[in-house]
Write a protein that holds these residues in place. Structure first.
Motif, short mmCIF file in Angstrom:
data_model
loop_
_atom_site.label_atom_id
_atom_site.label_comp_id
_atom_site.label_asym_id
_atom_site.label_seq_id
_atom_site.Cartn_x
_atom_site.Cartn_y
_atom_site.Cartn_z
N ILE A 94 46.84 47.05 35.34
CA ILE A 94 46.53 47.00 33.90
C ILE A 94 46.78 45.60 33.36
N LEU A 95 47.92 45.02 33.68
CA LEU A 95 48.26 43.69 33.18
C LEU A 95 47.31 42.63 33.74
N PHE A 96 46.99 42.73 35.03
CA PHE A 96 46.08 41.77 35.63
C PHE A 96 44.70 41.86 34.99
N THR A 97 44.22 43.08 34.75
CA THR A 97 42.93 43.26 34.10
C THR A 97 42.93 42.68 32.70
N GLY A 98 44.03 42.87 31.97
CA GLY A 98 44.12 42.32 30.63
C GLY A 98 44.04 40.81 30.62
N VAL A 99 44.67 40.15 31.58
CA VAL A 99 44.60 38.70 31.67
C VAL A 99 43.20 38.25 32.07
N LEU A 100 42.61 38.92 33.07
CA LEU A 100 41.26 38.57 33.51
C LEU A 100 40.25 38.72 32.39
N ASN A 101 40.48 39.69 31.51
CA ASN A 101 39.56 39.95 30.41
C ASN A 101 39.49 38.78 29.43
N LEU A 102 40.51 37.93 29.41
CA LEU A 102 40.48 36.76 28.54
C LEU A 102 39.43 35.75 28.99
N PHE A 103 39.01 35.85 30.24
CA PHE A 103 38.08 34.87 30.80
C PHE A 103 36.72 35.46 31.13
N VAL A 104 36.68 36.74 31.50
CA VAL A 104 35.43 37.41 31.84
C VAL A 104 35.30 38.61 30.91
N GLY A 105 34.44 38.50 29.90
CA GLY A 105 34.40 39.51 28.85
C GLY A 105 33.69 40.79 29.22
N SER A 106 32.73 40.75 30.11
CA SER A 106 31.92 41.92 30.42
C SER A 106 32.74 42.97 31.19
N ALA A 107 32.81 44.19 30.64
CA ALA A 107 33.55 45.25 31.30
C ALA A 107 32.95 45.60 32.65
N SER A 108 31.62 45.65 32.72
CA SER A 108 30.97 46.00 33.98
C SER A 108 31.12 44.89 35.01
N ALA A 109 31.04 43.63 34.57
CA ALA A 109 31.17 42.51 35.51
C ALA A 109 32.56 42.50 36.13
N LYS A 110 33.59 42.68 35.31
CA LYS A 110 34.95 42.68 35.86
C LYS A 110 35.16 43.82 36.83
N TRP A 111 34.69 45.00 36.47
CA TRP A 111 34.93 46.16 37.34
C TRP A 111 34.12 46.04 38.64
N ALA A 112 32.93 45.45 38.57
CA ALA A 112 32.16 45.22 39.79
C ALA A 112 32.87 44.23 40.71
N LEU A 113 33.64 43.31 40.13
CA LEU A 113 34.42 42.37 40.94
C LEU A 113 35.65 43.04 41.56
N LEU A 114 36.33 43.85 40.76
CA LEU A 114 37.62 44.41 41.19
C LEU A 114 37.51 45.68 42.00
N ALA A 115 36.55 46.54 41.65
CA ALA A 115 36.49 47.88 42.23
C ALA A 115 36.35 47.90 43.75
N PRO A 116 35.51 47.05 44.37
CA PRO A 116 35.35 47.15 45.83
C PRO A 116 36.64 46.99 46.61
N VAL A 117 37.64 46.31 46.05
CA VAL A 117 38.93 46.17 46.73
C VAL A 117 39.95 47.17 46.18
N LEU A 118 40.07 47.24 44.85
CA LEU A 118 41.12 48.06 44.24
C LEU A 118 40.95 49.55 44.52
N VAL A 119 39.72 50.06 44.38
CA VAL A 119 39.53 51.50 44.51
C VAL A 119 39.85 51.99 45.92
N PRO A 120 39.27 51.41 47.00
CA PRO A 120 39.64 51.87 48.34
C PRO A 120 41.12 51.64 48.65
N MET A 121 41.67 50.52 48.21
CA MET A 121 43.08 50.22 48.48
C MET A 121 43.98 51.29 47.89
N LEU A 122 43.71 51.65 46.64
CA LEU A 122 44.53 52.67 46.00
C LEU A 122 44.30 54.05 46.62
N MET A 123 43.07 54.31 47.07
CA MET A 123 42.82 55.58 47.75
C MET A 123 43.65 55.70 49.02
#
Length: 534
Positions: free
Chosen positions: A406-435
């Motif tokens: 949550i904190l990392f996403t909040g900081v990243l959001n200061l630089f990359v405003g698009s919700a879909s762009a950020k999640w497309a960057l983060l999801a391929p690693v975060l989602v499988p890792m957390l699974m």
């Protein structure tokens, strides 16, 4: 409106640093293309280094052990061929693309017919003075279903209504902005954002675990709770911090446009009639879906599936359901209010809503290839496996891991405003890792949403930030970028603290995130082997 000179907006301190650094970043489309080139180079290095990991679910028939996957160079003949031959498939099979296009066909009609704007105006027009702030905030959060309309209709309207009630108009604008943008994921119902984010989540899961069907209602309970937790936070900040800080409104400082805005609040008789018709249309669509779910044959219930999977067809139908809901409600409103003449107007509105998605289509093309090529290289799986191994040995509990995200996403959001762009960057690693750590894709998505919304309202890189500044300058000519950032910062801090507390509590109590969606999942059967393979 007073022009804000560059020297005035280039503030010093952390906000100035954020603005200068963020402005140096390329457009998200070129950011993805740059990342693809970087990914291709890294894939060569990883392949030469022999980087590998054990697949979390696939078994090697010869050894009976987890299948070992090695990093693949994206410059290999096979991957070069796949890139060019499968380019149309890579783009059209990008899950968020279909979800967003389908929902927006209906939402575009509702927006252009005027339904969203009139509904928001009706929601706050006759609000009692005591409840004015919470009603503005609630309508703002519900207005997320209307996408851009909430920014351009509700936020300036809130200033007008606050002024009419004898309160500071900028306090109304701030409260509405905090509700619409800070509470971006909060709502009582799933909508366009859920379709977008869960489409990306689905693609991220499939890069490692194969076929997976996302549940657009997978965060439903979570976003409802966000609504009721964020509302009192924004209410308190507005009435106890922001409005006292603003002091009494001085009409002599208002811009000339403010007087013109004061006549835009009342609903006409046609608009009120349109809202009644739209309400009946919504009830009819809900009744239709209930019939599909519980009527003869129960087409939206899989009677042969397990108890946990019986409602999967219903959840998967919600994308189409929102198309029908927005389409018929918008059409009913437009016919009654006179904004839609015949079926040609309807088709034109649907066409225009697709035109508005032109930029998104370009972004989706770049994001689709980044996600696909990440999967081809096997780097997503390898990073997820070794990341899960590191986190497992760290001994951090699940709530601490998600708080960090949550904190990392909040900081990243200061630089990359698009919700879909950020999640497309983060999801391929975060989602499988957390699974691999037993945390569900739905919980990963929920954590991302908390961090993404909290800092939307303080970054000058947010696409609507300049527009909100213009709205404020209608009422106070000397209101600058630093004034807006300072006004919104208490909201951002409050929402981040409340969101973190809520997410941590949700994980600790193991509450359901939505129908059929839990915080934790069973770790894939071969995952134990993945944490010992290097």
């Amino acid at each position: 409106m007073t022009e804000v000179k560059p020297s005035e907006t280039a503030s010093t301190g952390i906000l100035g640093w954020i603005e200068r650094t963020g402005n140096k970043l390329p457009d998200p489309v070129f950011l993805f293309f740059g990342l693809i080139l970087f990914l291709m180079a890294i894939s060569v290095v990883a392949s030469l280094a022999g980087l590998s990991a054990a697949h979390p679910v696939e078994i090697d028939d010869a050894t009976g052990q987890a299948k070992i996957l090695a990093a693949q160079s994206l410059f290999s003949p096979e991957n070069i061929q796949r890139l060019w031959v499968e380019m149309p498939k890579t783009f059209t099979h990008f899950h968020p693309l279909g979800y967003v296009l389908v929902v927006m066909l209906g939402a575009g009609v509702a927006e252009r017919a005027g339904l969203f704007g009139s509904a928001m105006r009706a929601g706050v027009a006759n609000a009692p003075k005591l409840l004015l702030t919470p009603l503005v905030v609630l309508v703002g959060m519900l207005g997320n279903l209307a996408a851009d309309a909430a920014y351009v209709v509700l936020i300036p309207l809130a200033g007008i209504i606050f002024h009419a009630a004898g309160r500071h108009p900028i306090a109304g604008i701030a409260a509405a902005f905090a509700g619409v943008s800070g509470g971006f994921s909060a709502n009582l119902f799933p909508g366009q954002l859920d379709a977008l984010l869960f489409g990306i989540t689905e693609a991220a899961v499939e890069t490692v675990f194969g076929d997976y069907s996302s549940n657009i209602a997978g965060n439903w309970f979570f976003i409802v709770a966000m609504t009721f937790i964020f509302l009192p936070v924004i209410w308190y900040v507005t009435d106890r911090i922001i409005e006292p800080r603003l002091g009494a409104f001085d009409p002599s400082k208002a811009g000339s446009a403010a007087a013109d805005d004061t006549a835009q609040g009342a609903l006409s008789a046609d608009e009120r009639k349109g809202l009644r018709w739209a309400g009946l249309a919504v009830l009819a669509v809900v009744a239709l879906w209930l019939f599909f779910t519980f009527g003869p044959g129960t087409p939206l219930i899989d009677e042969s599936a397990s108890a946990e999977a019986r409602l999967n067809p219903f959840y998967q139908s919600l994308v189409g359901g929102f198309l029908v809901l927005f389409l018929f409600a918008g059409w009913a409103y437009g016919k009654a209010a006179g904004t839609i003449g015949d079926h040609r107007d309807l088709v034109k509105m649907m066409s225009e809503s697709m035109a508005d998605l032109a930029y998104y289509l370009v972004l989706a093309f770049a994001a689709a290839h980044f996600v696909a090529m990440f999967a081809w290289s096997n780097l997503g799986l390898i990073l997820a496996v070794h990341g899960a191994d590191f986190l497992q040995t760290s001994g951090l509990p699940a709530w601490a891991l998600l708080a960090g995200i949550i904190l990392f996403t909040g900081v990243l959001n200061l630089f990359v405003g698009s919700a879909s762009a950020k999640w497309a960057l983060l999801a391929p690693v975060l989602v499988p890792m957390l699974m691999l750590l037993g945390i569900s894709p739905e919980m990963a998505t929920a954590a991302y949403r908390v961090g993404d919304g909290a800092t939307n309202i303080i970054t000058p890189l947010m696409v609507y930030f300049p527009l909100i500044l213009i709205f404020c300058q209608r009422w106070q000519k000397d209101f600058g970028l630093g004034s807006l950032a300072a006004t919104m910062l208490p909201y951002s801090i409050g929402l981040m603290v409340a969101g973190l507390a809520m997410a941590i509590g949700w994980v600790v109590l193991d509450l359901p995130l939505g129908p059929g969606a839990s915080v934790f999942i069973d770790i894939p059967s071969s995952a134990a082997a993945t944490t010992t393979t290097g």
